[in-house]
Scaffold this motif. Structure first.
Motif, PDB file in Angstrom:
ATOM      1  N   ASP A   1      -6.824   3.060   0.025  1.00 13.72           N
ATOM      2  CA  ASP A   1      -6.731   1.631  -0.280  1.00 13.72           C
ATOM      3  C   ASP A   1      -7.935   0.879   0.277  1.00 13.72           C
ATOM      4  O   ASP A   1      -8.427  -0.066  -0.342  1.00 13.72           O
ATOM      5  CB  ASP A   1      -5.443   1.067   0.321  1.00 13.72           C
ATOM      6  CG  ASP A   1      -5.257  -0.398  -0.010  1.00 13.72           C
ATOM      7  OD1 ASP A   1      -4.889  -0.692  -1.161  1.00 13.72           O
ATOM      8  OD2 ASP A   1      -5.504  -1.244   0.880  1.00 13.72           O
TER       9      ASP A   1
ATOM     10  N   ASP B   1     -10.903   1.402  -1.972  1.00 17.86           N
ATOM     11  CA  ASP B   1     -10.688   0.965  -3.353  1.00 17.86           C
ATOM     12  C   ASP B   1     -11.279  -0.433  -3.526  1.00 17.86           C
ATOM     13  O   ASP B   1     -10.859  -1.382  -2.860  1.00 17.86           O
ATOM     14  CB  ASP B   1      -9.186   0.958  -3.653  1.00 17.86           C
ATOM     15  CG  ASP B   1      -8.924   0.715  -5.130  1.00 17.86           C
ATOM     16  OD1 ASP B   1      -9.910   0.504  -5.873  1.00 17.86           O
ATOM     17  OD2 ASP B   1      -7.754   0.738  -5.547  1.00 17.86           O
TER      18      ASP B   1
ATOM     19  N   TYR C   1      -3.703   4.589   3.240  1.00 18.48           N
ATOM     20  CA  TYR C   1      -4.465   3.434   3.730  1.00 18.48           C
ATOM     21  C   TYR C   1      -5.963   3.652   3.578  1.00 18.48           C
ATOM     22  O   TYR C   1      -6.711   2.711   3.317  1.00 18.48           O
ATOM     23  CB  TYR C   1      -4.113   3.153   5.179  1.00 18.48           C
ATOM     24  CG  TYR C   1      -2.784   2.452   5.332  1.00 18.48           C
ATOM     25  CD1 TYR C   1      -2.585   1.184   4.800  1.00 18.48           C
ATOM     26  CD2 TYR C   1      -1.726   3.057   5.989  1.00 18.48           C
ATOM     27  CE1 TYR C   1      -1.367   0.534   4.923  1.00 18.48           C
ATOM     28  CE2 TYR C   1      -0.503   2.428   6.117  1.00 18.48           C
ATOM     29  CZ  TYR C   1      -0.328   1.160   5.581  1.00 18.48           C
ATOM     30  OH  TYR C   1       0.876   0.538   5.703  1.00 18.48           O
TER      31      TYR C   1
ATOM     32  N   VAL D   1       0.838  -1.209   0.000  1.00 19.17           N
ATOM     33  CA  VAL D   1       0.000   0.000   0.000  1.00 19.17           C
ATOM     34  C   VAL D   1       0.871   1.256   0.000  1.00 19.17           C
ATOM     35  O   VAL D   1       0.631   2.205  -0.748  1.00 19.17           O
ATOM     36  CB  VAL D   1      -0.934  -0.008   1.222  1.00 19.17           C
ATOM     37  CG1 VAL D   1      -1.668   1.335   1.344  1.00 19.17           C
ATOM     38  CG2 VAL D   1      -1.940  -1.136   1.117  1.00 19.17           C
TER      39      VAL D   1
ATOM     40  N   ASP E   1       2.568   1.582  -3.447  1.00 15.23           N
ATOM     41  CA  ASP E   1       1.653   2.005  -4.519  1.00 15.23           C
ATOM     42  C   ASP E   1       1.259   3.475  -4.367  1.00 15.23           C
ATOM     43  O   ASP E   1       0.995   4.148  -5.368  1.00 15.23           O
ATOM     44  CB  ASP E   1       0.404   1.130  -4.502  1.00 15.23           C
ATOM     45  CG  ASP E   1       0.724  -0.313  -4.865  1.00 15.23           C
ATOM     46  OD1 ASP E   1       1.799  -0.546  -5.459  1.00 15.23           O
ATOM     47  OD2 ASP E   1      -0.087  -1.202  -4.522  1.00 15.23           O
ATOM     48  N   ARG E   2       1.178   3.970  -3.119  1.00  7.63           N
ATOM     49  CA  ARG E   2       0.772   5.360  -2.887  1.00  7.63           C
ATOM     50  C   ARG E   2       1.968   6.237  -2.520  1.00  7.63           C
ATOM     51  O   ARG E   2       1.806   7.262  -1.853  1.00  7.63           O
ATOM     52  CB  ARG E   2      -0.248   5.421  -1.745  1.00  7.63           C
ATOM     53  CG  ARG E   2      -1.400   4.435  -1.856  1.00  7.63           C
ATOM     54  CD  ARG E   2      -2.383   4.829  -2.927  1.00  7.63           C
ATOM     55  NE  ARG E   2      -3.503   3.884  -2.943  1.00  7.63           N
ATOM     56  CZ  ARG E   2      -4.500   3.953  -3.812  1.00  7.63           C
ATOM     57  NH1 ARG E   2      -4.514   4.908  -4.709  1.00  7.63           N
ATOM     58  NH2 ARG E   2      -5.473   3.054  -3.794  1.00  7.63           N
TER      59      ARG E   2
END
Length: 248
Positions: free
Chosen positions: A192, A195, A189, A24, A27-28
């Motif tokens: 995520d 999502d 977070y 996470v 990816d961010r």
């Protein structure tokens, strides 16, 4: 035996969870980075607008009085009297009220001696030294007329102190960067969690309650073109060898 299997599963589960948390953040990463930079810039702007560097210096004079402490206190109070401060302002060419100048000055007696310390705090280190020295010299000349007191000696002049006493002014920047980092991680977070995309085999198994038997690899257009080019090159080489065989 069953117990060992459970322990192994727990370790596997923890490893997977840690990897998911790391994924996470990875990816961010740009989201966290941008928020941290923005917060750091805001902290820098706040620091520049609200923090002012202050410099302090001091001069020493000797009040050659052998009389009571009350007289010494009177002599010390007179140092910051508006009459003295007005003359100092006039000499230096400063603006503002005498009370405002007096607030920048602290007068203290060193170890109950006759040595008096005149400390000045200002935003300009050169001006701080100038105020301290002028205050001592003006006081020495004025106190004669005011109290008929002539036993003032200048012990040491104030020097320019270039080191600020305001402390660490980068603290708001560090705090803003830390808040930006925490906000970025929290937002990563949060995004995520909302999502709805399925990102792993485990999520598919959890949703469908069925095992995954196979998967289709992601085909990159660039890799596909490269593989086709290599395949075509190999075919050309084989075709050339075939032509050579026919000629023999």
């Amino acid at each position: 035996m069953r117990k060992k299997t459970l322990v192994y599963d727990d370790y596997m589960s923890k490893d997977i969870n840690i990897k998911e948390y790391f994924d996470v953040l990875r990816d961010r990463f740009w989201l966290i980075f941008i928020i941290t930079i923005i917060m750091g810039a805001l902290g820098y702007g706040y620091s520049q607008m609200n923090n002012t560097s202050l410099y302090q210096t001091s001069t020493r004079i000797i009040l050659g009085s052998s009389e009571q402490d009350m007289d010494m206190n009177t002599l010390m109070v007179m140092i910051k009297d508006p009459i003295i401060m007005s003359e100092v302002q006039k000499t230096i060419g400063m603006e503002g009220s005498p009370e405002g100048l007096a607030n920048r000055i602290e007068v203290s007696r060193i170890d109950e001696s006759q040595v008096v310390l005149i400390s000045v705090t200002d935003t300009d280190p050169e001006r701080a030294a100038q105020i301290a020295n002028k205050t001592a010299s003006v006081y020495k000349s004025k106190i004669v007329d005011l109290l008929n007191y002539e036993q003032v000696q200048l012990l040491s002049k104030a020097g320019i102190n270039p080191i600020s006493i305001s402390g660490n002014q980068n603290r708001p920047i560090y705090i803003a960067i830390l808040l930006g980092l925490i906000t970025g991680v929290g937002l990563a977070y949060l995004m995520d969690s909302i999502d709805g995309a399925v990102k792993s085999r485990k999520e598919i198994e959890d949703i469908l309650d069925l095992p995954v038997l196979g998967e289709i690899s992601y085909v990159n257009r660039r890799n596909s073109v490269t593989k086709k080019a290599k395949k075509g090159s190999n075919n050309m080489e084989v075709r050339g060898e075939s032509v050579g065989i026919k000629q023999n």
